[in-house]
Design a protein around this motif. Sequence first.
Motif, mmCIF file in Angstrom:
data_model
loop_
_atom_site.group_PDB
_atom_site.id
_atom_site.type_symbol
_atom_site.label_atom_id
_atom_site.label_comp_id
_atom_site.label_asym_id
_atom_site.label_seq_id
_atom_site.Cartn_x
_atom_site.Cartn_y
_atom_site.Cartn_z
ATOM 1 N N LEU A 22 0.821 -1.207 0.000
ATOM 2 C CA LEU A 22 0.000 0.000 0.000
ATOM 3 C C LEU A 22 0.859 1.263 0.000
ATOM 4 O O LEU A 22 1.947 1.284 0.565
ATOM 5 N N ILE A 23 0.319 2.296 -0.649
ATOM 6 C CA ILE A 23 0.848 3.644 -0.505
ATOM 7 C C ILE A 23 -0.227 4.444 0.208
ATOM 8 O O ILE A 23 -1.378 4.476 -0.230
ATOM 9 N N VAL A 24 0.116 5.079 1.335
ATOM 10 C CA VAL A 24 -0.869 5.772 2.157
ATOM 11 C C VAL A 24 -0.553 7.264 2.195
ATOM 12 O O VAL A 24 0.559 7.660 2.548
ATOM 13 N N PHE A 25 -1.527 8.076 1.822
ATOM 14 C CA PHE A 25 -1.394 9.524 1.869
ATOM 15 C C PHE A 25 -2.061 10.023 3.142
ATOM 16 O O PHE A 25 -3.207 9.674 3.425
ATOM 17 N N ALA A 26 -1.371 10.841 3.923
ATOM 18 C CA ALA A 26 -1.906 11.349 5.184
ATOM 19 C C ALA A 26 -1.674 12.854 5.266
ATOM 20 O O ALA A 26 -0.793 13.402 4.606
ATOM 21 N N ILE A 27 -2.485 13.515 6.096
ATOM 22 C CA ILE A 27 -2.329 14.951 6.273
ATOM 23 C C ILE A 27 -1.089 15.264 7.108
ATOM 24 O O ILE A 27 -0.296 16.130 6.783
ATOM 25 N N ASP A 28 -0.913 14.541 8.192
ATOM 26 C CA ASP A 28 0.121 14.883 9.156
ATOM 27 C C ASP A 28 0.427 13.654 9.999
ATOM 28 O O ASP A 28 -0.161 12.588 9.804
ATOM 29 N N HIS A 29 1.325 13.785 10.962
ATOM 30 C CA HIS A 29 1.599 12.679 11.875
ATOM 31 C C HIS A 29 1.689 13.211 13.297
ATOM 32 O O HIS A 29 1.993 14.382 13.538
ATOM 33 N N HIS A 30 1.389 12.338 14.260
ATOM 34 C CA HIS A 30 1.441 12.713 15.669
ATOM 35 C C HIS A 30 1.677 11.463 16.494
ATOM 36 O O HIS A 30 1.587 10.349 16.000
ATOM 37 N N SER A 31 1.959 11.653 17.778
ATOM 38 C CA SER A 31 2.116 10.490 18.651
ATOM 39 C C SER A 31 0.744 9.914 18.960
ATOM 40 O O SER A 31 -0.280 10.584 18.819
ATOM 41 N N VAL A 32 0.696 8.663 19.398
ATOM 42 C CA VAL A 32 -0.585 8.039 19.727
ATOM 43 C C VAL A 32 -1.064 8.440 21.110
ATOM 44 O O VAL A 32 -2.120 8.014 21.554
ATOM 45 N N TYR A 33 -0.284 9.262 21.783
ATOM 46 C CA TYR A 33 -0.645 9.716 23.114
ATOM 47 C C TYR A 33 -0.963 11.204 23.078
ATOM 48 O O TYR A 33 -0.676 11.890 22.106
ATOM 49 N N GLY A 34 -1.547 11.731 24.157
ATOM 50 C CA GLY A 34 -1.981 13.120 24.173
ATOM 51 C C GLY A 34 -0.862 14.113 23.943
ATOM 52 O O GLY A 34 -0.991 15.064 23.182
ATOM 53 N N GLU A 35 0.283 13.892 24.582
ATOM 54 C CA GLU A 35 1.397 14.818 24.435
ATOM 55 C C GLU A 35 2.003 14.686 23.046
ATOM 56 O O GLU A 35 2.260 13.590 22.562
ATOM 57 N N GLY A 36 2.221 15.783 22.397
ATOM 58 C CA GLY A 36 2.848 15.738 21.082
ATOM 59 C C GLY A 36 1.870 15.670 19.930
ATOM 60 O O GLY A 36 2.279 15.561 18.779
ATOM 61 N N LYS A 37 0.572 15.734 20.202
ATOM 62 C CA LYS A 37 -0.397 15.705 19.120
ATOM 63 C C LYS A 37 -0.325 16.995 18.298
ATOM 64 O O LYS A 37 -0.173 18.080 18.827
ATOM 65 N N THR A 38 -0.436 16.843 16.987
ATOM 66 C CA THR A 38 -0.506 17.995 16.098
ATOM 67 C C THR A 38 -1.937 18.508 16.064
ATOM 68 O O THR A 38 -2.845 17.915 16.645
ATOM 69 N N SER A 39 -2.167 19.592 15.351
ATOM 70 C CA SER A 39 -3.527 20.109 15.219
ATOM 71 C C SER A 39 -4.425 19.080 14.545
ATOM 72 O O SER A 39 -5.598 18.939 14.895
ATOM 73 N N THR A 40 -3.874 18.341 13.601
ATOM 74 C CA THR A 40 -4.654 17.291 12.938
ATOM 75 C C THR A 40 -4.979 16.173 13.917
ATOM 76 O O THR A 40 -6.110 15.672 13.953
ATOM 77 N N GLY A 41 -3.993 15.793 14.723
ATOM 78 C CA GLY A 41 -4.222 14.752 15.721
ATOM 79 C C GLY A 41 -5.292 15.137 16.716
ATOM 80 O O GLY A 41 -6.111 14.309 17.134
ATOM 81 N N LYS A 42 -5.323 16.402 17.097
ATOM 82 C CA LYS A 42 -6.342 16.867 18.034
ATOM 83 C C LYS A 42 -7.728 16.825 17.407
ATOM 84 O O LYS A 42 -8.721 16.485 18.055
ATOM 85 N N LEU A 43 -7.808 17.169 16.109
ATOM 86 C CA LEU A 43 -9.090 17.079 15.413
ATOM 87 C C LEU A 43 -9.588 15.646 15.376
ATOM 88 O O LEU A 43 -10.769 15.375 15.589
ATOM 89 N N VAL A 44 -8.672 14.705 15.100
ATOM 90 C CA VAL A 44 -9.050 13.289 15.083
ATOM 91 C C VAL A 44 -9.581 12.874 16.443
ATOM 92 O O VAL A 44 -10.619 12.206 16.553
ATOM 93 N N TYR A 45 -8.877 13.276 17.497
ATOM 94 C CA TYR A 45 -9.290 12.894 18.846
ATOM 95 C C TYR A 45 -10.681 13.432 19.158
ATOM 96 O O TYR A 45 -11.539 12.728 19.689
ATOM 97 N N LYS A 46 -10.934 14.703 18.832
ATOM 98 C CA LYS A 46 -12.223 15.305 19.153
ATOM 99 C C LYS A 46 -13.353 14.723 18.304
ATOM 100 O O LYS A 46 -14.512 14.712 18.722
ATOM 101 N N ALA A 47 -13.022 14.248 17.103
ATOM 102 C CA ALA A 47 -14.048 13.700 16.220
ATOM 103 C C ALA A 47 -14.378 12.244 16.526
ATOM 104 O O ALA A 47 -15.399 11.726 16.073
ATOM 105 N N LYS A 48 -13.520 11.587 17.296
ATOM 106 C CA LYS A 48 -13.740 10.175 17.619
ATOM 107 C C LYS A 48 -14.925 10.015 18.569
ATOM 108 O O LYS A 48 -15.105 10.822 19.489
#
Length: 206
Positions: A22-48
């Motif tokens: 597979l080739i996977v296109f993503a907006i951004d990357h972040h840690s799987v934990y709260g600390e270090g989340k990018t703005s995109t990661g925070k959006l994912v968390y809030k949308a879950k």
Amino acid sequence: FSRLSFVNMELAPGMVVRVPGLIVFAIDHHSVYGEGKTSTGKLVYKAKPYSDFEGGSRKDAEELGRQLAAITSHFRKEIRSRSVKELRMVDAVCAVPFLGNRELSLPHVLAAHVAEALQVDDLSSQVTKTKDTNPSKYAVGFEVDETQFDAEPAIQSRRIALVDDVVRSGGTLASLAKALLRDGAHSAGVGLCATKARQLKGVDEY
């Protein structure tokens, strides 16, 4: 990762993640934990659905969908590379399905936006999840289990891009791709995700 800077676009850099098959296109990357989340990661968390926002935030899900659609469309139209060749050939998208009922499915929201932007069919309703994902999806190891998914005949002979919210090892995307190919899809070698999650060094996965 290969990064792409967007001019006059208030979006995080796009990136290409390579996983087996597979080739996977993503907006951004972040840690799987709260600390270090990018703005995109925070959006994912809030949308879950499991977030602090009851049932997940539809507003944040729609914003992620718009961002992923914009980046996907830009890659498909503007980037001339071997990595993007298969993305330019897709004629449908399919969200990674969930097991059971959810008021808000983030992958399905993302898929709807991407399908509209690319002017292709959204086949998400044609695929079902048949069993829980093995807990190993949270591990660093890469495992494929195509028995998690079943597809309807509508996916046959289609060139499908897979859509999910977060990619870790890529095992879930690869499992869905293998199931779609098994059930008659022409190709399923592209993944589109809001974010790539990476494990923090020295910390065990949950």
